[in-house]
Design a protein around this motif. Structure first.
Motif, PDB file in Angstrom:
ATOM      1  N   ILE A  94       0.831  -1.197   0.000  1.00  0.00           N
ATOM      2  CA  ILE A  94       0.000   0.000   0.000  1.00  0.00           C
ATOM      3  C   ILE A  94       0.870   1.254   0.000  1.00  0.00           C
ATOM      4  CG2 ILE A  94      -0.212   0.204   2.514  1.00  0.00           C
ATOM      5  CD1 ILE A  94      -3.198   0.950   1.950  1.00  0.00           C
ATOM      6  N   SER A  95       0.376   2.267  -0.691  1.00  0.00           N
ATOM      7  CA  SER A  95       1.003   3.589  -0.676  1.00  0.00           C
ATOM      8  C   SER A  95      -0.151   4.577  -0.547  1.00  0.00           C
ATOM      9  CB  SER A  95       1.773   3.819  -1.983  1.00  0.00           C
ATOM     10  OG  SER A  95       2.047   5.193  -2.128  1.00  0.00           O
ATOM     11  N   VAL A  96      -0.216   5.275   0.569  1.00  0.00           N
ATOM     12  CA  VAL A  96      -1.381   6.138   0.824  1.00  0.00           C
ATOM     13  C   VAL A  96      -1.153   7.487   0.153  1.00  0.00           C
ATOM     14  CG1 VAL A  96      -2.874   7.163   2.543  1.00  0.00           C
ATOM     15  CG2 VAL A  96      -1.833   4.940   2.975  1.00  0.00           C
ATOM     16  N   THR A  97      -1.915   7.731  -0.897  1.00  0.00           N
ATOM     17  CA  THR A  97      -1.671   8.932  -1.696  1.00  0.00           C
ATOM     18  C   THR A  97      -2.552  10.103  -1.271  1.00  0.00           C
ATOM     19  OG1 THR A  97      -3.239   8.027  -3.267  1.00  0.00           O
ATOM     20  CG2 THR A  97      -0.897   7.647  -3.706  1.00  0.00           C
ATOM     21  N   GLY A  98      -3.378   9.901  -0.291  1.00  0.00           N
ATOM     22  CA  GLY A  98      -4.305  10.951   0.156  1.00  0.00           C
ATOM     23  C   GLY A  98      -3.569  12.179   0.678  1.00  0.00           C
ATOM     24  N   ARG A  99      -4.330  13.039   1.364  1.00  0.00           N
ATOM     25  CA  ARG A  99      -3.795  14.335   1.773  1.00  0.00           C
ATOM     26  C   ARG A  99      -3.472  14.296   3.258  1.00  0.00           C
ATOM     27  NH1 ARG A  99      -9.438  16.623   0.074  1.00  0.00           N
ATOM     28  NH2 ARG A  99      -9.847  14.893   1.459  1.00  0.00           N
ATOM     29  N   HIS A 100      -2.224  14.183   3.631  1.00  0.00           N
ATOM     30  CA  HIS A 100      -1.896  13.980   5.039  1.00  0.00           C
ATOM     31  C   HIS A 100      -0.778  14.889   5.544  1.00  0.00           C
ATOM     32  CE1 HIS A 100      -4.624  10.597   5.203  1.00  0.00           C
ATOM     33  NE2 HIS A 100      -4.151  10.243   4.032  1.00  0.00           N
ATOM     34  N   ASP A 101      -0.623  14.927   6.851  1.00  0.00           N
ATOM     35  CA  ASP A 101       0.367  15.782   7.504  1.00  0.00           C
ATOM     36  C   ASP A 101       1.691  15.041   7.678  1.00  0.00           C
ATOM     37  OD1 ASP A 101      -1.306  18.208   8.914  1.00  0.00           O
ATOM     38  OD2 ASP A 101      -2.490  16.374   8.827  1.00  0.00           O
ATOM     39  N   PRO A 102       2.832  15.693   7.367  1.00  0.00           N
ATOM     40  CA  PRO A 102       4.131  15.059   7.649  1.00  0.00           C
ATOM     41  C   PRO A 102       4.375  14.886   9.143  1.00  0.00           C
ATOM     42  CG  PRO A 102       4.361  16.905   6.119  1.00  0.00           C
ATOM     43  CD  PRO A 102       2.978  16.964   6.641  1.00  0.00           C
ATOM     44  N   CYS A 103       3.718  15.732   9.953  1.00  0.00           N
ATOM     45  CA  CYS A 103       3.823  15.598  11.415  1.00  0.00           C
ATOM     46  C   CYS A 103       2.514  16.049  12.034  1.00  0.00           C
ATOM     47  CB  CYS A 103       4.993  16.434  11.953  1.00  0.00           C
ATOM     48  SG  CYS A 103       5.094  16.367  13.751  1.00  0.00           S
ATOM     49  N   VAL A 104       1.723  15.100  12.508  1.00  0.00           N
ATOM     50  CA  VAL A 104       0.404  15.466  13.039  1.00  0.00           C
ATOM     51  C   VAL A 104       0.494  16.217  14.360  1.00  0.00           C
ATOM     52  CG1 VAL A 104      -1.018  13.769  11.855  1.00  0.00           C
ATOM     53  CG2 VAL A 104       0.214  13.100  13.920  1.00  0.00           C
ATOM     54  N   GLY A 105       1.685  16.217  14.954  1.00  0.00           N
ATOM     55  CA  GLY A 105       1.857  16.902  16.230  1.00  0.00           C
ATOM     56  C   GLY A 105       1.514  18.382  16.172  1.00  0.00           C
ATOM     57  N   ILE A 106       1.788  19.004  15.019  1.00  0.00           N
ATOM     58  CA  ILE A 106       1.549  20.453  14.899  1.00  0.00           C
ATOM     59  C   ILE A 106       0.088  20.796  15.144  1.00  0.00           C
ATOM     60  CG2 ILE A 106       1.640  22.401  13.287  1.00  0.00           C
ATOM     61  CD1 ILE A 106       3.994  20.912  11.899  1.00  0.00           C
ATOM     62  N   ARG A 107      -0.783  19.973  14.569  1.00  0.00           N
ATOM     63  CA  ARG A 107      -2.216  20.265  14.697  1.00  0.00           C
ATOM     64  C   ARG A 107      -2.810  19.737  16.001  1.00  0.00           C
ATOM     65  NH1 ARG A 107      -4.868  17.748  10.075  1.00  0.00           N
ATOM     66  NH2 ARG A 107      -6.767  18.501  11.059  1.00  0.00           N
ATOM     67  N   ALA A 108      -1.997  19.092  16.826  1.00  0.00           N
ATOM     68  CA  ALA A 108      -2.512  18.573  18.100  1.00  0.00           C
ATOM     69  C   ALA A 108      -2.676  19.666  19.155  1.00  0.00           C
ATOM     70  CB  ALA A 108      -1.582  17.482  18.634  1.00  0.00           C
ATOM     71  N   VAL A 109      -2.067  20.830  18.884  1.00  0.00           N
ATOM     72  CA  VAL A 109      -2.073  21.889  19.910  1.00  0.00           C
ATOM     73  C   VAL A 109      -3.475  22.270  20.393  1.00  0.00           C
ATOM     74  CG1 VAL A 109      -1.562  24.357  20.211  1.00  0.00           C
ATOM     75  CG2 VAL A 109       0.221  22.802  19.396  1.00  0.00           C
ATOM     76  N   PRO A 110      -4.404  22.673  19.500  1.00  0.00           N
ATOM     77  CA  PRO A 110      -5.729  23.050  20.020  1.00  0.00           C
ATOM     78  C   PRO A 110      -6.500  21.875  20.602  1.00  0.00           C
ATOM     79  CG  PRO A 110      -5.693  23.078  17.612  1.00  0.00           C
ATOM     80  CD  PRO A 110      -4.275  22.882  18.052  1.00  0.00           C
ATOM     81  N   ILE A 111      -6.208  20.672  20.115  1.00  0.00           N
ATOM     82  CA  ILE A 111      -6.914  19.490  20.634  1.00  0.00           C
ATOM     83  C   ILE A 111      -6.473  19.211  22.078  1.00  0.00           C
ATOM     84  CG2 ILE A 111      -7.413  17.042  20.237  1.00  0.00           C
ATOM     85  CD1 ILE A 111      -6.421  17.543  17.288  1.00  0.00           C
ATOM     86  N   ALA A 112      -5.168  19.295  22.308  1.00  0.00           N
ATOM     87  CA  ALA A 112      -4.653  19.055  23.658  1.00  0.00           C
ATOM     88  C   ALA A 112      -5.148  20.128  24.630  1.00  0.00           C
ATOM     89  CB  ALA A 112      -3.128  19.015  23.634  1.00  0.00           C
ATOM     90  N   GLU A 113      -5.194  21.361  24.159  1.00  0.00           N
ATOM     91  CA  GLU A 113      -5.742  22.422  25.019  1.00  0.00           C
ATOM     92  C   GLU A 113      -7.201  22.126  25.361  1.00  0.00           C
ATOM     93  OE1 GLU A 113      -2.924  26.138  23.377  1.00  0.00           O
ATOM     94  OE2 GLU A 113      -5.075  26.085  22.886  1.00  0.00           O
ATOM     95  N   ALA A 114      -7.952  21.693  24.358  1.00  0.00           N
ATOM     96  CA  ALA A 114      -9.372  21.401  24.584  1.00  0.00           C
ATOM     97  C   ALA A 114      -9.548  20.264  25.587  1.00  0.00           C
ATOM     98  CB  ALA A 114     -10.052  21.042  23.259  1.00  0.00           C
ATOM     99  N   MET A 115      -8.802  19.183  25.413  1.00  0.00           N
ATOM    100  CA  MET A 115      -8.953  18.041  26.318  1.00  0.00           C
ATOM    101  C   MET A 115      -8.571  18.425  27.749  1.00  0.00           C
ATOM    102  SD  MET A 115     -10.373  15.766  24.527  1.00  0.00           S
ATOM    103  CE  MET A 115     -10.445  14.504  25.800  1.00  0.00           C
TER     104      MET A 115
END
Lengths: 360, 360, 360, 360
Positions: free
Chosen positions: B310-331
């Motif tokens: 498999i090779s996932v050609t969709g649209r993804h983040d090289p590092c999902v950590g960047i977008r975790a900021v508002p989620i971690a604040e929310a939790m």
């Protein structure tokens, strides 16, 4: 709601202060028909109790468990199981001098703030003695999980600066340490700590073998989230990790646990994918802080807010991590047992198997 | 019970697949009289949404929130708040080729095992898109906590091998990175990752300022245990630590946060003692694994148990950590809000203050 | 916790005010693989909706349900099912005059006291319109229970002073009344009530056929206790009874449901013994109070605490009992579904049969 | 989850079989600082215990409660309160003949079906002896509620065919009967019942005075729904009613509790509107079925499914309703206590008053 109950279907509710009359718990939601007797529970408790070697507190606690209900003619009946352990060796007068002073890095000051009063004898409810009932309840979960082929083991991998270089799961030593070649080094460290009245932290690892696929709930009650909570709720635990993903320099292409028809090629994710067990080994690491109650004098304040000094002369462990082993195993088994029943409740109609060809 | 509800008094229940009709949630137990409008919720959602820079996925999600109930004439009424976000940009055909194959290190195979069927489009319920409703709910908790003087902030401290040397909480950069001097280095890393179709992990830190003493429940629902669960429940998080106690070679005499009449001398314990907030800053660290959905080809199996690639050609983040900021604040805010109400329920008669002399 | 979630494993959480944007719910813990489509849910909702005859409110509510998640390719996926119904016919201006006055025997004054503010439009959250989502969720429970052979039916047995003399479970009439010979009498009563702007109460009965033995938990969550709560939680219900034990002059020797090898000789206890289903028919009776919102003028007070008078000119039912039928069926099915899963969680290893010889 | 815990914030979890080692409970979530000692708990237990007069079972149960935790220096500490009562008078051999036979109208057969095994001694967990811990826990709730001005009382209003014509809340008689003029009539009835080895049912009423407005949650956890569940969960209770709305021939214009500036004109709704307490007296009626364990022989089956006959010669009450009084008071207080804390959690910022002019 007040945090003294663990689990959702297989629940454990505990009570008891370290220097009150007794500790106790109620195990509710236990499947009927499990053969268990008090010796099996006692055997787990004996692993936890202090005074077993010269590297843990010399305090004697007999921790004799009594079954009050829920087990009839040697089997669980499905009704709540009541257990108690009488406190027989409490020496409350040892703690009288702690009535008006807050031990640093202890719950003394936060209990006082939250409740407006506290049982100051030996930490009261905040004492690690509370974990005895977790171990007792875990013994019943363990018995059922064994019958399902699920086995949990915990081992110490680092004490202070001394890290295990090998992982020997079968070794027996008084440090519960994974690398028996380091025992002499550990002995020297403990001699020094006892002499100085100081303490160190530890790292431990838990491995669960035989866990079926399908345990864990999506989103908030992911199996790893519930395990993290369970382990973090143990006194002195301050960090929890699932699998082996702490080295952020490793690339996604390396750590993604590729699959072939015979199974997973690696297990970086620690046996849990999307919060659900994958049938691979579950691997959990955790860190325990150094004992705070040490002989070495420290600055603190009293209940009037005045500066004072404290030196805790009681009977304590130079490294509480050693005795965390049976507690961590118990908490892991409680999580797995609960999720086993939760999974059966919702997905009891599904045959839950991964499409691996294990016979090849 | 099935893990889609978070909290005990202030509860958030979410629903929605990444490529279904809509995401939504119910926030229950919210105190009445909080002034809030949809713009305040939208502002938090906008921090989370993808497509904001060249270092996160270029996928566009508008994430327009609609308030369906529970807010009347600009104030919460105390009745449940219903929110939805319509999925407008889902391209389900992108995922048709994933119907019969399991992406490595994804929930594809465990959902299939658990439920016997799955919504294979874009990860369905296991997609990080689910976190949008956590952020929306967190916005309401944040509003109330601000009125109580409690402020939560999260920042990225390491991406791949690049660690922050400074902690600049006020910096703004597309990596949400604590050390602005490393932005060029990060740019180079991301260029490489995008070119190779690979990814890296990240470390982040959360700090809560102004948290009153007394939040958290003894034993199982310790504040640190509930925070650990909350953060570990975020997609791709694999490790959580409270305070700064990971270095086990540090002695108990060093890390015990001694006290004087003006306050704590250090904060190794991260603002929580015995599971209860001490009024010092709450400090949480966590680790996020590299994105698993990457272009680089991997071995895997299909639903028949046959080997494939498999090779996932969709649209993804090289590092999902960047977008975790508002989620971690929310939790974090959801945990604090819930414990604020839990504490008020039981201890509403107690004036909860530490005996420090803050005026000195 | 705030009372908008029902159930423990199969849970239904609802939101929505009668005159807000929408009603909605999340059904969580639903077993995967149940074939269901929106028409089946809509069919149940259509039984509840007003405006179906001249004896219920002429208010039109379309109650078109939309499935937002949790059902994929015609089957439940095990993830939360989100449903909404848009409010399309709300005439909020009808209610402007109720902003500052409390309707007697309504929740207006208690909501105001509890929350300090309220959505005064049409009763807001306290409106019986809230029950639409109970009916929608109940449709899914019903589908699963039917597959297990469990069938629930509710019927009206008394309206005002007119009691059914026969129990005809197959009759169809606009009063949902068990005794079709009384329809003319009921017509006359309703004509009088509409003319006078007054209302009456009603009695109803629910019978569940095919319920297996073993549902219900000992002590607090007895099946009858949970059914009582479920039915009592329906707007306007004020009394609930299980079985036929209201006549206290009957002796224990008469009502004790003696057994022979072919089954129970009588069913006074209504199919529940010790809180656990006995496999006999479950029988529940309940009483609904007269509609409080009537044209006939009444004394009341306004928000300033001043005496005033009110005449509710809106669109209301002379007897709300008639429309309670699908709601009571839904609540009964929700209780049974939840206890079915609860029982499977704990007792999934037990073959649960009574030792009756049903073939004799 | 398995039904042995009551409440959401102020929770009571019980364990114990009638003929096991002990009964016990954990009370969690109790506010700190309540002054209470074991005598106050014992006083409530003494009201419930059998053998107090010639009209209840002559069985002797000492029911001596022991406090194991959670109370320190005479005050609740906020940590869980553990209580036990040792079973000292159990005569298990009395019950050996019940090992293989099912008593009609008892939980014997349903426990056997649900769990696959049962503790047959004296009903085990299904025995009314289980209610002792409810009464013990209720004593603590009562103490706190009294400090808030809330007082609960229960009284018997009908025994068999004999109904009270007056409601004398201050009378003391061995039947706990509201109408002292009927005591002779009751004496004659009991003489007959004891002679015949038979039993009758009873009706009781509970009144709560001083309950503040605002308790109860909308929709599913209405105060009346939770009260109905609480009362229905008591052994032998089969019907519950709130207020005085059972006569469906009464018109809405009559029963709607109109208001003037000095308060409600009537109290048909029993002090609860829309599920929330209105500050008027809370009024609950309930019905208890006749004792099933009677001397008079009955048809039944044994565990092999064969026909047999049974005559229960043990020590039982001709009317269990008499001893239900302290249990019903306890359950009511547990509900109110829990809702008091739930209300404070969410609505602690609201001043909850009705706009009545009570000084006029």
């Amino acid at each position: 709601m007040s945090g003294n109950t663990f689990g959702r279907i297989f629940t454990v509710s505990t009570f008891g202060e370290s220097h009150g009359s007794a500790l106790g718990c109620i195990i509710d939601g236990c499947p009927p028909g499990i053969a268990i007797d008090s010796n099996e529970i006692q055997a787990e408790l004996d692993k936890r109790k202090p005074g077993q070697s010269d590297v843990t507190t010399p305090r004697k606690e007999d921790d004799q468990v009594e079954i009050l209900s829920g087990i009839f003619e040697g089997k669980t009946t499905g009704t709540p199981i009541g257990l108690i352990i009488r406190n027989t060796n409490q020496q409350s007068q040892d703690y009288q001098h702690l009535k008006d002073v807050f031990r640093p890095n202890h719950a003394d000051i936060t209990y006082q703030a939250k409740y407006g009063l506290r049982d100051y004898r030996g930490g009261g409810r905040a004492s690690a003695r509370e974990t005895a009932m977790r171990v007792a309840a875990g013994a019943i979960a363990k018995k059922y999980l064994h019958s399902q082929g699920v086995h949990t083991q915990c081992i110490v991998t680092q004490i202070g600066p001394i890290a295990a270089d090998t992982m020997d799961w079968d070794t027996k030593n008084k440090f519960n340490f994974a690398d028996p070649s380091k025992v002499n080094e550990l002995d020297a460290l403990f001699e020094e700590l006892i002499k100085e009245g100081d303490s160190v932290g530890a790292k431990l690892q838990i491995v669960v073998k035989g866990c079926p696929a399908g345990l864990g709930e999506p989103v908030f009650d992911k199996l790893d989230a519930d395990l993290a909570k369970a382990i973090m709720s143990i006194n002195a635990v301050k960090a929890v990790a699932i699998g082996d993903l702490g080295d952020t320099s490793k690339r996604g292409s390396v750590i993604r646990d590729e699959m072939t028809k015979t199974g997973f090629k690696t297990n970086y994710s620690g046996g849990i994918l999307g919060g659900i067990s994958s049938s691979d080994d579950i691997v959990i690491g955790f860190t325990i802080k150094p004992t705070s109650s040490i002989r070495k004098a420290a600055d603190t304040i009293n209940t009037k807010g005045e500066d004072t000094e404290i030196s805790v002369t009681g009977r304590h462990d130079p490294c509480v991590g050693i005795r965390a082993v049976p507690i961590a195993e118990a908490m892991t088994n409680l999580v797995l047992m609960d999720h086993f029943l939760r999974n059966r409740a919702q997905c009891g109609d599904v045959e839950q198997v991964l499409p691996f060809n294990n016979n090849e």
